[in-house]
Design a protein around this motif. Structure first.
Motif, PDB file in Angstrom:
ATOM      1  N   GLY A 138       0.844  -1.191   0.000  1.00 31.37           N
ATOM      2  CA  GLY A 138       0.000   0.000   0.000  1.00 31.37           C
ATOM      3  C   GLY A 138       0.872   1.230   0.000  1.00 31.37           C
ATOM      4  O   GLY A 138       1.889   1.281  -0.693  1.00 31.37           O
ATOM      5  N   VAL A 144      -1.903   3.007   4.443  1.00 33.84           N
ATOM      6  CA  VAL A 144      -3.233   2.772   3.871  1.00 33.84           C
ATOM      7  C   VAL A 144      -3.085   1.756   2.748  1.00 33.84           C
ATOM      8  O   VAL A 144      -2.097   1.776   2.008  1.00 33.84           O
ATOM      9  CB  VAL A 144      -3.882   4.064   3.320  1.00 33.84           C
ATOM     10  CG1 VAL A 144      -4.193   5.040   4.438  1.00 33.84           C
ATOM     11  CG2 VAL A 144      -3.015   4.721   2.253  1.00 33.84           C
ATOM     12  N   THR A 153      -3.891  -0.048  -0.911  1.00 31.89           N
ATOM     13  CA  THR A 153      -4.038   0.564  -2.237  1.00 31.89           C
ATOM     14  C   THR A 153      -5.460   1.028  -2.500  1.00 31.89           C
ATOM     15  O   THR A 153      -5.683   2.102  -3.079  1.00 31.89           O
ATOM     16  CB  THR A 153      -3.587  -0.420  -3.317  1.00 31.89           C
ATOM     17  OG1 THR A 153      -2.224  -0.819  -3.068  1.00 31.89           O
ATOM     18  CG2 THR A 153      -3.679   0.194  -4.699  1.00 31.89           C
ATOM     19  N   ALA A 154      -6.429   0.249  -2.062  1.00 25.15           N
ATOM     20  CA  ALA A 154      -7.831   0.597  -2.313  1.00 25.15           C
ATOM     21  C   ALA A 154      -8.253   1.873  -1.583  1.00 25.15           C
ATOM     22  O   ALA A 154      -9.280   2.477  -1.932  1.00 25.15           O
ATOM     23  CB  ALA A 154      -8.736  -0.558  -1.899  1.00 25.15           C
ATOM     24  N   LYS A 155      -7.464   2.285  -0.581  1.00 26.88           N
ATOM     25  CA  LYS A 155      -7.808   3.475   0.197  1.00 26.88           C
ATOM     26  C   LYS A 155      -6.801   4.603  -0.017  1.00 26.88           C
ATOM     27  O   LYS A 155      -6.672   5.491   0.813  1.00 26.88           O
ATOM     28  CB  LYS A 155      -7.863   3.114   1.691  1.00 26.88           C
ATOM     29  CG  LYS A 155      -8.942   2.106   2.053  1.00 26.88           C
ATOM     30  CD  LYS A 155     -10.333   2.713   1.925  1.00 26.88           C
ATOM     31  CE  LYS A 155     -11.392   1.745   2.417  1.00 26.88           C
ATOM     32  NZ  LYS A 155     -12.757   2.314   2.332  1.00 26.88           N
ATOM     33  N   ARG A 156      -6.128   4.587  -1.134  1.00 29.49           N
ATOM     34  CA  ARG A 156      -5.120   5.618  -1.362  1.00 29.49           C
ATOM     35  C   ARG A 156      -5.737   6.998  -1.560  1.00 29.49           C
ATOM     36  O   ARG A 156      -5.161   8.005  -1.165  1.00 29.49           O
ATOM     37  CB  ARG A 156      -4.241   5.253  -2.564  1.00 29.49           C
ATOM     38  CG  ARG A 156      -4.982   5.144  -3.886  1.00 29.49           C
ATOM     39  CD  ARG A 156      -4.028   4.844  -5.029  1.00 29.49           C
ATOM     40  NE  ARG A 156      -3.065   5.923  -5.213  1.00 29.49           N
ATOM     41  CZ  ARG A 156      -2.071   5.870  -6.088  1.00 29.49           C
ATOM     42  NH1 ARG A 156      -1.894   4.790  -6.828  1.00 29.49           N
ATOM     43  NH2 ARG A 156      -1.251   6.904  -6.216  1.00 29.49           N
ATOM     44  N   THR A 174     -11.700   8.263   0.071  1.00 25.22           N
ATOM     45  CA  THR A 174     -12.124   6.949   0.573  1.00 25.22           C
ATOM     46  C   THR A 174     -11.901   6.812   2.072  1.00 25.22           C
ATOM     47  O   THR A 174     -12.283   5.802   2.662  1.00 25.22           O
ATOM     48  CB  THR A 174     -11.358   5.829  -0.153  1.00 25.22           C
ATOM     49  OG1 THR A 174      -9.957   5.948   0.134  1.00 25.22           O
ATOM     50  CG2 THR A 174     -11.577   5.908  -1.661  1.00 25.22           C
ATOM     51  N   ARG A 175     -11.278   7.791   2.699  1.00 28.98           N
ATOM     52  CA  ARG A 175     -11.009   7.772   4.145  1.00 28.98           C
ATOM     53  C   ARG A 175     -11.194   9.175   4.730  1.00 28.98           C
ATOM     54  O   ARG A 175     -10.280   9.723   5.363  1.00 28.98           O
ATOM     55  CB  ARG A 175      -9.589   7.260   4.413  1.00 28.98           C
ATOM     56  CG  ARG A 175      -8.545   7.810   3.463  1.00 28.98           C
ATOM     57  CD  ARG A 175      -7.153   7.209   3.682  1.00 28.98           C
ATOM     58  NE  ARG A 175      -6.255   7.564   2.602  1.00 28.98           N
ATOM     59  CZ  ARG A 175      -5.568   8.696   2.512  1.00 28.98           C
ATOM     60  NH1 ARG A 175      -5.654   9.598   3.490  1.00 28.98           N
ATOM     61  NH2 ARG A 175      -4.774   8.939   1.489  1.00 28.98           N
ATOM     62  N   GLY A 186     -11.889   6.471  11.859  1.00 28.65           N
ATOM     63  CA  GLY A 186     -12.122   5.645  10.689  1.00 28.65           C
ATOM     64  C   GLY A 186     -11.110   4.526  10.523  1.00 28.65           C
ATOM     65  O   GLY A 186     -11.241   3.703   9.626  1.00 28.65           O
ATOM     66  N   LEU A 226      -7.969   4.665   9.572  1.00 26.01           N
ATOM     67  CA  LEU A 226      -6.894   4.904   8.610  1.00 26.01           C
ATOM     68  C   LEU A 226      -6.436   6.359   8.699  1.00 26.01           C
ATOM     69  O   LEU A 226      -7.264   7.240   8.960  1.00 26.01           O
ATOM     70  CB  LEU A 226      -7.356   4.598   7.181  1.00 26.01           C
ATOM     71  CG  LEU A 226      -7.688   3.139   6.866  1.00 26.01           C
ATOM     72  CD1 LEU A 226      -8.293   3.025   5.473  1.00 26.01           C
ATOM     73  CD2 LEU A 226      -6.444   2.258   6.979  1.00 26.01           C
TER      74      LEU A 226
END
Length: 250
Positions: free
Chosen positions: A104, A126, A128-131, A135-136, A202, A204
């Motif tokens: 990540g 974080v 990769t999906a939350k880069r 998304t955060r 959250g 992250l």
């Protein structure tokens, strides 16, 4: 009186003397290498002890601007420090990371301090999906924030295999100077801070993932060099033992 060595041909004697000289030089070199590894062992043990003391110490204020020129790895890396300021979330930088949580990014966010200076904070990991910050959103802290973490030195250039490419937003190391330039930051501390494991809203980014591991194989290396020196010396003793048979054609 029969002297066994008197029967050695002069040419064989010269060869034996040359082999002995080379062997003694090799023994000396191997002993020097072993001794150097012993010194490295005590240096490494002292380093580990100092770092252990730093990471468990009560947090101290991060070095202010006047002390920046004196900041260095030997005296400051892994010091536990505390800073207060406001995160400049719109200027965060994502640096590729491979951690115990998987692949990540590290979220490197500038923290603006009250004195007008800035410190880069590695807020944590974080996936990769939350880069993308969207998304955060809960983790994008606003207002004055206290950060406790470990002081780290800059990592210029990139990783062993990849160079940073700021123009493409590809970062493989936490290069303070390059990140500051890419984000248009001024008065930036020459170090960054790895935030501790205090949970972020959250969940992250995930902080507290700093790996403080020092390879310490110096004792093994020292024993190896000393053992090789002993083997070479033993071979020299055998060469000079009384009654050593003369080599054919000597």
């Amino acid at each position: 009186m029969n002297d066994p060595e008197s029967k050695i041909h002069p040419r064989s004697r010269r060869s034996l003397a040359l082999l002995t000289a080379i062997g003694l030089l090799l023994v000396a070199a191997l002993l020097a290498l072993g001794t150097w590894q012993v010194k490295r062992l005590f240096w490494k043990l002292d380093l580990i002890a100092r770092v252990e003391a730093r990471i468990h110490a009560t947090p101290a204020p991060a070095p202010p601007r006047g002390d920046w020129p004196k900041a260095n790895a030997a005296g400051d890396e892994y010091r536990r420090v505390v800073v207060r300021g406001r995160f400049l979330n719109d200027k965060e930088t994502l640096v590729y990371a491979a951690t115990e949580l998987g692949a990540g990014y590290w979220v490197m966010t500038p923290l603006g301090l009250a004195d007008g200076t800035t410190v880069l904070v590695n807020r944590g990991f974080v996936p990769t999906a939350k880069r993308a910050p969207a998304t955060r959103p809960l983790g994008q802290l606003s207002g004055e924030t206290e950060v406790i973490g470990l002081m780290r030195v800059t990592e210029p250039g990139g990783s062993l295999l990849q160079a940073n490419r700021p123009a493409e937003e590809r970062w493989y190391s936490r290069d303070v100077v390059a990140i500051a330039a890419a984000r248009g930051l001024a008065n930036v501390a020459p170090y960054f801070i790895d935030a501790d494991a205090t949970p972020n809203p959250g969940g992250l980014p995930v902080g507290g993932l700093t790996r403080v591991i020092f390879a310490n194989n110096h004792l093994f290396y020292a024993i190896t060099w000393y053992a090789l020196a002993a083997m070479v010396f033993a071979m020299l003793v055998l060469l000079w033992r009384p009654g050593r048979p003369e080599r054919p054609g000597g």
